[in-house]
Design a protein around this motif. Structure first.
Motif, mmCIF file in Angstrom:
data_model
loop_
_atom_site.group_PDB
_atom_site.id
_atom_site.type_symbol
_atom_site.label_atom_id
_atom_site.label_comp_id
_atom_site.label_asym_id
_atom_site.label_seq_id
_atom_site.Cartn_x
_atom_site.Cartn_y
_atom_site.Cartn_z
ATOM 1 N N LEU A 8 0.827 -1.209 0.000
ATOM 2 C CA LEU A 8 0.000 0.000 0.000
ATOM 3 C C LEU A 8 0.864 1.264 0.000
ATOM 4 O O LEU A 8 0.588 2.219 -0.732
ATOM 5 C CB LEU A 8 -0.932 0.000 1.209
ATOM 6 N N ALA A 9 1.905 1.263 0.841
ATOM 7 C CA ALA A 9 2.779 2.436 0.894
ATOM 8 C C ALA A 9 3.549 2.605 -0.409
ATOM 9 O O ALA A 9 3.725 3.727 -0.902
ATOM 10 C CB ALA A 9 3.747 2.313 2.065
ATOM 11 N N SER A 10 4.005 1.500 -0.987
ATOM 12 C CA SER A 10 4.783 1.577 -2.226
ATOM 13 C C SER A 10 3.956 2.108 -3.388
ATOM 14 O O SER A 10 4.465 2.835 -4.245
ATOM 15 C CB SER A 10 5.335 0.194 -2.575
ATOM 16 N N VAL A 11 2.669 1.750 -3.412
ATOM 17 C CA VAL A 11 1.798 2.184 -4.509
ATOM 18 C C VAL A 11 1.172 3.543 -4.211
ATOM 19 O O VAL A 11 1.120 4.425 -5.072
ATOM 20 C CB VAL A 11 0.703 1.130 -4.762
ATOM 21 N N GLY A 12 0.696 3.726 -2.975
ATOM 22 C CA GLY A 12 -0.070 4.921 -2.652
ATOM 23 C C GLY A 12 0.761 6.160 -2.388
ATOM 24 O O GLY A 12 0.376 7.270 -2.802
ATOM 25 N N LEU A 13 1.886 6.015 -1.702
ATOM 26 C CA LEU A 13 2.660 7.202 -1.335
ATOM 27 C C LEU A 13 3.155 7.999 -2.546
ATOM 28 O O LEU A 13 3.057 9.231 -2.553
ATOM 29 C CB LEU A 13 3.829 6.804 -0.436
ATOM 30 N N PRO A 14 3.708 7.347 -3.591
ATOM 31 C CA PRO A 14 4.122 8.167 -4.744
ATOM 32 C C PRO A 14 2.964 8.939 -5.367
ATOM 33 O O PRO A 14 3.134 10.098 -5.779
ATOM 34 C CB PRO A 14 4.683 7.123 -5.727
ATOM 35 N N LEU A 15 1.783 8.330 -5.429
ATOM 36 C CA LEU A 15 0.631 9.019 -6.015
ATOM 37 C C LEU A 15 0.208 10.218 -5.181
ATOM 38 O O LEU A 15 -0.146 11.278 -5.716
ATOM 39 C CB LEU A 15 -0.543 8.033 -6.146
ATOM 40 N N ILE A 16 0.262 10.079 -3.854
ATOM 41 C CA ILE A 16 -0.168 11.175 -2.972
ATOM 42 C C ILE A 16 0.883 12.275 -2.916
ATOM 43 O O ILE A 16 0.569 13.465 -3.047
ATOM 44 C CB ILE A 16 -0.458 10.626 -1.562
ATOM 45 N N LEU A 17 2.148 11.892 -2.722
ATOM 46 C CA LEU A 17 3.196 12.895 -2.568
ATOM 47 C C LEU A 17 3.412 13.691 -3.846
ATOM 48 O O LEU A 17 3.855 14.840 -3.798
ATOM 49 C CB LEU A 17 4.496 12.215 -2.142
ATOM 50 N N ARG A 18 3.085 13.089 -4.982
ATOM 51 C CA ARG A 18 3.213 13.809 -6.245
ATOM 52 C C ARG A 18 2.228 14.971 -6.324
ATOM 53 O O ARG A 18 2.458 15.946 -7.049
ATOM 54 C CB ARG A 18 2.976 12.837 -7.404
ATOM 55 N N ARG A 19 1.137 14.883 -5.579
ATOM 56 C CA ARG A 19 0.118 15.923 -5.614
ATOM 57 C C ARG A 19 0.318 17.002 -4.558
ATOM 58 O O ARG A 19 -0.397 17.999 -4.558
ATOM 59 C CB ARG A 19 -1.259 15.284 -5.428
ATOM 60 N N LEU A 20 1.278 16.793 -3.662
ATOM 61 C CA LEU A 20 1.557 17.811 -2.655
ATOM 62 C C LEU A 20 2.283 18.983 -3.304
ATOM 63 O O LEU A 20 3.175 18.783 -4.131
ATOM 64 C CB LEU A 20 2.411 17.243 -1.519
ATOM 65 N N PRO A 21 1.943 20.227 -2.938
ATOM 66 C CA PRO A 21 2.654 21.375 -3.523
ATOM 67 C C PRO A 21 4.095 21.417 -3.053
ATOM 68 O O PRO A 21 4.403 21.133 -1.892
ATOM 69 C CB PRO A 21 1.860 22.580 -2.995
ATOM 70 N N GLU A 22 4.995 21.758 -3.971
ATOM 71 C CA GLU A 22 6.408 21.864 -3.628
ATOM 72 C C GLU A 22 6.711 23.235 -3.053
ATOM 73 O O GLU A 22 6.140 24.237 -3.462
ATOM 74 C CB GLU A 22 7.289 21.624 -4.860
ATOM 75 N N VAL A 23 7.624 23.266 -2.095
ATOM 76 C CA VAL A 23 8.090 24.522 -1.523
ATOM 77 C C VAL A 23 9.362 24.912 -2.263
ATOM 78 O O VAL A 23 10.346 24.173 -2.249
ATOM 79 C CB VAL A 23 8.361 24.374 -0.008
ATOM 80 N N ALA A 24 9.344 26.089 -2.908
ATOM 81 C CA ALA A 24 10.469 26.469 -3.757
ATOM 82 C C ALA A 24 11.752 26.676 -2.956
ATOM 83 O O ALA A 24 12.826 26.295 -3.373
ATOM 84 C CB ALA A 24 10.127 27.753 -4.520
#
Length: 577
Positions: A406-422
């Motif tokens: 679950l972490a291997s599949v779900g975390l990349p999908l979720i973290l990709r949608r988090l806004p980046e701090v420049a």
């Protein structure tokens, strides 16, 4: 296959899978290693290892937890101690009680005390698994610090809960007062042992190196590598948490290292040694988990439960774990995270996506497997089998696999949608520290008129020429560092967005040119060695200097590129001009 051959094969496979993961980026390394371990042990003639939980905990867990305690930023850890403790203590208690009752209701044949033991086994998250899965996924740094701190501390609370659940099953005796007293002794005693041993080693190391300098760097590194094992064994011998002792020893050693800035050889050797050990031991842990998987599945082949029902139990336990974790994060941790954000301790405030990512990051791993396999085979009479032991081990193993997937599949999908701090806080702090270091270096170059050499005009002329060159270089570095953010001059901050964009582009171009020049220098050095104009020792020394410079340049280049990407596009009027 004897023990030595087995260890060598496991380490070799760990290295090979690490290389293979570079080509199979879509599949996380832990899952590759578990699958490979299961594959090579599945046939009847495959590789089979008798798993000793106590030996496993002694060999693999202390150095990895020591490294985590040594590496984790102490300032952030103590600033965020409230959410860490609420997860490491409060969530474990809620999980043991809530999940224990659920398991007993779902599987009536499993006694309530054994259900509590299973809940205790799966309650602690695993520091090794958390780091292995989330390290390169872009998890916000402060959230990562909370997860690492939680996984380092909740091992003690989970294993203490397991100890009392097993004791209650064996004897039928239970006391909340005894539980509280035992937990306080185990936790506080483990921390005290680790801190005492870490500071004692640091004092002894200072005594030795004060006499011999950096000559004994290799021997000191060897002693540091043995320190987590000493802390763990001493803690277990005294009846306290050896796991917390290893973590605390890493904390204390890191604090002592702050006073050892002059010992470059020791520091570089230590960093290289720990990088190798972490890579090898991480791989060994997941490979050993995979090696045990076929035998664990075989133990349930003739059970009263069909396969689909066992799979349903595993999924139900994992769903309950995730719901409990998500609810606890919402109710007990979000307030602390919001306060930390308002006080400037966290760049990002709590959000639903970040909360979901933290929920999925509650990965179970090696400690869960070792705890499950440490459950005794028989009851106190020495004849009656421990109730539902095979089922407990199977469900704990299934929970490890499912949470990893679950972490291997779900975390990349979720973290990709988090806004980046420049420009995160750490980058600004690093830039300011570099500026302070450059200014201090310039200030130290002032000529002291009381020096005897200052009376010699020729010496003063040479000194001033050298100081001029050094000052020019440092001022150039200050200019580069000041081109961005708070380090910029008032005139630079007052520039138009187009002028700032052009300055950022020049800054980025200069960094890229410097990096390209470093590569040319390195290629030239190797060419000189091939032509036998320098020897191997000179080559290693010169290349090491370039490597350190390249690491610094790459970090600055990443920050500069993020800043350039986050900058708004030039307005139409600016483009026309």
């Amino acid at each position: 296959m004897n023990t030595v051959e087995t260890v060598l094969v496991v380490l070799m496979l760990g290295a090979v899978t690490g290389i293979a993961a570079r080509y199979l980026r879509a599949i996380p390394l832990p899952l590759i290693q578990i699958a490979l371990g299961a594959l090579i042990s599945w046939p009847r003639q495959g590789l089979h290892i008798a798993f000793d939980p106590e030996l496993f905990l002694l060999l693999f867990i202390p150095p990895l937890l020591f490294a985590d305690g040594w590496r984790i930023p102490k300032r952030e850890f103590f600033k965020l101690y409230k959410p860490i403790l609420r997860l490491a203590l409060g969530l474990v208690l809620v999980t043991v009680l809530g999940l224990g009752w659920l398991i007993h209701w779902m599987i009536p044949t499993m006694p309530l005390t054994v259900a509590f033991a299973l809940a205790a086994v799966v309650s602690p998250t695993d520091a090794v698994a958390v780091s292995a899965i989330t390290r390169n996924l872009g998890m916000p740094p402060k959230t990562m610090h909370i997860l690492e701190g939680e996984s380092m501390l909740n091992d003690a609370s989970g294993l203490v809960a397991l100890k009392f659940a097993v004791a209650f099953t064996l004897t039928g005796l239970f006391s909340w007062t005894g539980v509280a007293r035992e937990f306080a002794w185990v936790a506080v005693g483990g921390l005290a042992v680790g801190v005492g041993l870490g500071w004692g080693f640091a004092w002894l190391r200072d005594v030795v190196t004060r006499r011999v300098g950096d000559v004994a760097a290799t021997q000191m590194v060897m002693l540091i590598l043995l320190l987590p094992f000493a802390a763990y064994m001493l803690g277990e011998r005294l009846g306290v948490s050896g796991i917390l002792a290893a973590v605390a020893a890493g904390f204390a050693t890191n604090y002592a290292d702050l006073q050892r800035g002059d010992f470059i050889a020791e520091r570089m050797q230590t960093a290289g040694a720990w990088a190798m050990i972490e890579s090898a031991f991480n791989g060994a842990i997941f490979l050993l988990l995979g090696l045990q998987l076929p035998s664990i599945l075989a133990s349930m082949a003739g059970s009263e439960y069909p396969g689909w029902q066992l799979a349903g139990y595993v999924l139900a336990i994992c769903a309950a774990l995730l719901l409990l974790r998500w609810g606890w994060l919402q109710l007990a941790v979000q307030g602390s995270l919001l306060k930390a954000h308002l006080e400037g301790k966290m760049v990002r405030g709590p959000s639903r996506l970040l909360n979901l990512a933290s929920t999925l990051a509650g990965i179970r791993g090696a400690v869960t497997l070792a705890g499950a396999l440490s459950v005794p085979l028989v009851m106190s009479d020495g004849r009656t089998p421990f109730p539902a032991r095979d089922l407990l081990i199977f469900l704990a193993t299934g929970t490890i696999i499912v949470t990893l997937v679950l972490a291997s599949v779900g975390l990349p999908l979720i973290l990709r949608r988090l806004p980046e701090v420049a420009d995160p806080l750490e980058a600004r702090e690093e830039r300011e520290a570099r500026l302070a270091a450059c200014r201090a270096a310039i200030a130290s170059l002032a000529l002291d008129p009381d020096r005897p050499e200052a009376r010699d005009p020729d010496w003063v002329t040479q000194y001033q020429e050298a100081v001029g060159r050094l000052t020019q270089d440092y001022r150039r570095r200050i200019g580069l560092l000041g081109d961005d953010g708070e380090g910029a001059t008032p005139e630079a901050r007052a520039e138009s967005p187009e002028a700032q964009r052009q300055r950022n582009e020049r800054y980025l171009m200069e960094l890229e040119l410097r990096l390209a020049c470093l590569h040319i220098e390195r290629d030239t050095l190797y060419a000189e060695r091939h032509a036998h104009r320098i020897n191997d020792e000179s080559l290693r020394s010169l290349v090491a200097e370039l490597d350190l410079s390249e690491i610094s340049l790459i970090k600055r280049l990443k920050v500069a590129r993020k800043t350039a990407e986050a900058a708004p596009p030039p307005a139409a009027a600016d483009r026309e001009r």
